[in-house]
Design a protein around this motif. Sequence first.
Motif, short mmCIF file in Angstrom:
data_model
loop_
_atom_site.label_atom_id
_atom_site.label_comp_id
_atom_site.label_asym_id
_atom_site.label_seq_id
_atom_site.Cartn_x
_atom_site.Cartn_y
_atom_site.Cartn_z
N UNK A 128 58.76 22.56 57.70
CA UNK A 128 60.42 23.33 58.07
C UNK A 128 61.18 22.11 59.12
N UNK A 174 59.85 31.27 49.78
CA UNK A 174 59.01 30.54 49.74
C UNK A 174 58.07 31.98 50.26
N UNK A 175 56.70 32.06 50.55
CA UNK A 175 55.94 32.85 51.04
C UNK A 175 55.84 32.90 52.54
N UNK A 176 56.26 33.41 53.05
CA UNK A 176 56.05 34.00 54.74
C UNK A 176 54.83 34.86 55.28
N UNK A 210 64.41 26.86 53.09
CA UNK A 210 63.76 25.95 52.85
C UNK A 210 63.98 25.77 51.92
N UNK A 232 63.83 33.26 54.54
CA UNK A 232 63.36 31.76 55.26
C UNK A 232 64.17 30.92 55.89
N UNK A 255 59.37 39.27 49.55
CA UNK A 255 59.15 38.15 49.88
C UNK A 255 60.72 37.99 51.31
N UNK A 256 60.64 38.18 52.45
CA UNK A 256 61.71 37.91 53.54
C UNK A 256 62.60 36.24 53.62
N UNK A 279 51.03 39.73 44.87
CA UNK A 279 51.71 39.80 45.46
C UNK A 279 52.56 40.96 45.74
N UNK A 299 55.13 29.49 54.68
CA UNK A 299 55.33 29.37 56.22
C UNK A 299 54.01 30.26 55.99
N UNK A 357 61.98 24.76 48.51
CA UNK A 357 60.56 24.98 48.02
C UNK A 357 60.56 23.64 47.11
#
Lengths: 224, 224
Positions: free
Chosen positions: A58, B11-13, A50, A13, A10-11, A6, B95, A52
């Motif tokens: 969610x 988390x992964x988005x 969140x 969330x 990561x944004x 990846x 998500x 994890x």
Amino acid sequence: MNKNTEAYERPILTVDVALLTLIDGRLHVALTTRSAAPYENAYALPGGYVHVNSDADTGQTARRVLQDKIGFTPSHLEQAFTESGPTRDPRGWSASVVYLALNDPESLSPLIDAGRIQLYDVAELPALAFDHAHLIDLAVQRLRGKAAYTSIVAHLLPADFSIPELQAAFESIIGRRVNSANFRRKILETGALEETVLVYKAYRPSQGYRLVEQITDFGQNLVR
Amino acid sequence: MNKNTEAYERPILTVDVALLTLIDGRLHVALTTRSAAPYENAYALPGGYVHVNSDADTGQTARRVLQDKIGFTPSHLEQAFTESGPTRDPRGWSASVVYLALNDPESLSPLIDAGRIQLYDVAELPALAFDHAHLIDLAVQRLRGKAAYTSIVAHLLPADFSIPELQAAFESIIGRRVNSANFRRKILETGALEETVLVYKAYRPSQGYRLVEQITDFGQNLVR
DNA sequence: ACAATAGTGTCTTTGAGACACTATAGA
DNA sequence: TCTATAGTGTCTCAAAGACACTATTGT
């Protein structure tokens, strides 16, 4: 598809909850005060990251956040929409999954007394953190849109309610009066309600009802 | 609210797109073949990570993903729901914001010829990566739910279409026949359509129409 | 007994649905 | 001219809406 490794940042969330109730015929939203930056001390929807390691999804995050931040379990919770973008959170690109929680005002008064939330009329909001004013606006639109063809407004009342009470809530949300005889006939023939006990409040007592099942689509409009 | 210093693993988005079309009265979904692990070589919805440096929001991510992966710009795109959990992606808690894209089959045939997508009947799906079979199921439910009281099925047709064509699409989606005279009357009085040109196909030509505006709620059911 | 709210019966009017009809092209 | 599809006119009937009525309580 996605690269095996990846490569992208990561944004953020988060999950935010628009907890709505109905007071004197006006929709109110529960706001908390932020205890930390960004927007420290500003009003905001209850929400959070969140986890994890513990959240199953969610929806579970929404429940946990309500429990942790304001000590409350909502009687009705549904996912509404996801808002996202690079500037809505100063910490970076973020997405918020927004849930709609509905409750009767009675169940919220302990929270108000404990100073955990404040209720504001959605038409008279104070300054809010992030884009939460916009999120509330969208959540209210969603509720109004579903009101006419689902049993959703019943969740703004106590578990037991009378048909005149349900009608008053319904009229507040859709913004117009309806004929009481016709409202009674139509709501009863949907099969959404079952009789409970008689309620003695003022003058003639009213038959109490409760939602017997979640009606997500009456297949007809309660009002034309 | 959230701690000032973010203590939680993000988390992964991702964003996934259920690109649907209608072929011979049956809903089909566009699937791609994954080029990398996890689920390498498996069928999957087109989707990918949010690019925090370029995407304005997840809708933009959906458009970019469709453009990058299959070279396509959808004519109709709307956010459907967000699915999440710890096990749906082997890489970790993830998500997915799922978008519904609708197009006429004609516009997709170049993509099929180029080997970028394959169309599968949603009732006869092959094995799919992740929980994509479930996502498709939910997306189709969403489309079916909106069909009866919005103009959404028109997006499964070319920009210009006749009322009999629209009716056939509508009947396929809701799963029952409707009276043609009544369908014509009701769809026209919604004001959703405007006349374009006459279409000469077979026997009597038909009046062409196009969607004049996005109708999100007719306020009435097209079929009872 | 009166006021206030809950609930019912029924007439009117609207519009959804059915269906027979006309219209216009290709074969 | 025949057939297939597009489109119209209109009748019927169900249901939405209006409204007058009865019912049951507190004051």
